[in-house]
Write a protein that holds these residues in place. Sequence first.
Motif, PDB file in Angstrom:
ATOM      1  N   LEU A  74       0.564  -1.284  -0.112  1.00 22.58           N
ATOM      2  CA  LEU A  74      -0.122  -0.100   0.031  1.00 22.58           C
ATOM      3  C   LEU A  74       0.665   1.375   0.000  1.00 22.58           C
ATOM      4  N   ASP A  75       1.797   1.236   0.943  1.00 24.70           N
ATOM      5  CA  ASP A  75       2.660   2.387   0.867  1.00 24.70           C
ATOM      6  C   ASP A  75       3.398   2.771  -0.604  1.00 24.70           C
TER       7      ASP A  75
ATOM      8  N   ILE B 100       0.840   4.217  -2.865  1.00 29.18           N
ATOM      9  CA  ILE B 100       0.365   5.787  -2.643  1.00 29.18           C
ATOM     10  C   ILE B 100       1.475   6.444  -2.937  1.00 29.18           C
ATOM     11  N   ALA B 101       2.740   6.172  -2.830  1.00 26.77           N
ATOM     12  CA  ALA B 101       4.039   6.746  -3.106  1.00 26.77           C
ATOM     13  C   ALA B 101       3.997   6.861  -4.887  1.00 26.77           C
TER      14      ALA B 101
ATOM     15  N   LYS C 258      -1.022   6.386  -7.023  1.00 27.66           N
ATOM     16  CA  LYS C 258      -2.139   5.807  -7.219  1.00 27.66           C
ATOM     17  C   LYS C 258      -3.288   6.173  -6.060  1.00 27.66           C
ATOM     18  N   ASN C 259      -2.890   6.863  -5.222  1.00 29.52           N
ATOM     19  CA  ASN C 259      -4.022   7.358  -4.097  1.00 29.52           C
ATOM     20  C   ASN C 259      -5.272   7.578  -4.752  1.00 29.52           C
ATOM     21  N   GLY C 260      -6.411   6.952  -4.074  1.00 30.82           N
ATOM     22  CA  GLY C 260      -7.759   7.453  -4.480  1.00 30.82           C
ATOM     23  C   GLY C 260      -8.216   6.290  -5.653  1.00 30.82           C
TER      24      GLY C 260
ATOM     25  N   VAL D 220      -7.008   2.268  -2.895  1.00 27.52           N
ATOM     26  CA  VAL D 220      -5.480   2.659  -2.509  1.00 27.52           C
ATOM     27  C   VAL D 220      -5.590   4.065  -1.791  1.00 27.52           C
ATOM     28  N   ALA D 221      -5.536   3.938  -0.296  1.00 31.12           N
ATOM     29  CA  ALA D 221      -5.713   5.338   0.272  1.00 31.12           C
ATOM     30  C   ALA D 221      -5.002   5.068   1.683  1.00 31.12           C
ATOM     31  N   PRO D 222      -4.485   6.147   2.236  1.00 26.64           N
ATOM     32  CA  PRO D 222      -3.788   5.646   3.809  1.00 26.64           C
ATOM     33  C   PRO D 222      -4.670   4.990   4.671  1.00 26.64           C
ATOM     34  N   ARG D 223      -4.172   4.137   5.523  1.00 26.93           N
ATOM     35  CA  ARG D 223      -5.092   3.305   6.466  1.00 26.93           C
ATOM     36  C   ARG D 223      -4.542   3.922   7.794  1.00 26.93           C
TER      37      ARG D 223
END
Length: 76
Positions: free
Chosen positions: A11-12, A15-16, A19-21, A59-62
């Motif tokens: 996941l991290d 995001i980096a 691909k967030n969202g 794909v989003a911060p948890r």
Amino acid sequence: REEKVLFEKALDGLIAAGKNGTYVLFKNGEVQGFFNHERDAYEAGLDRYGVDHFLVDLVAPRERWGIDPWLSSSRG
């Protein structure tokens, strides 16, 4: 369950990579595609794998388990 664990590990990095969202289709520990809508990712999974197991997730911060800095800080 294994797919979810592998997705959480990736996941991290996703995001980096910007691909967030987006929604990810994840199978065999690997990204199989990114989609703007959950339904599109799910339908792609069905088209590719039928009823075999696959994962669709956002794909989003948890939130991480642990001490919440807001609750542990002094607010006075």
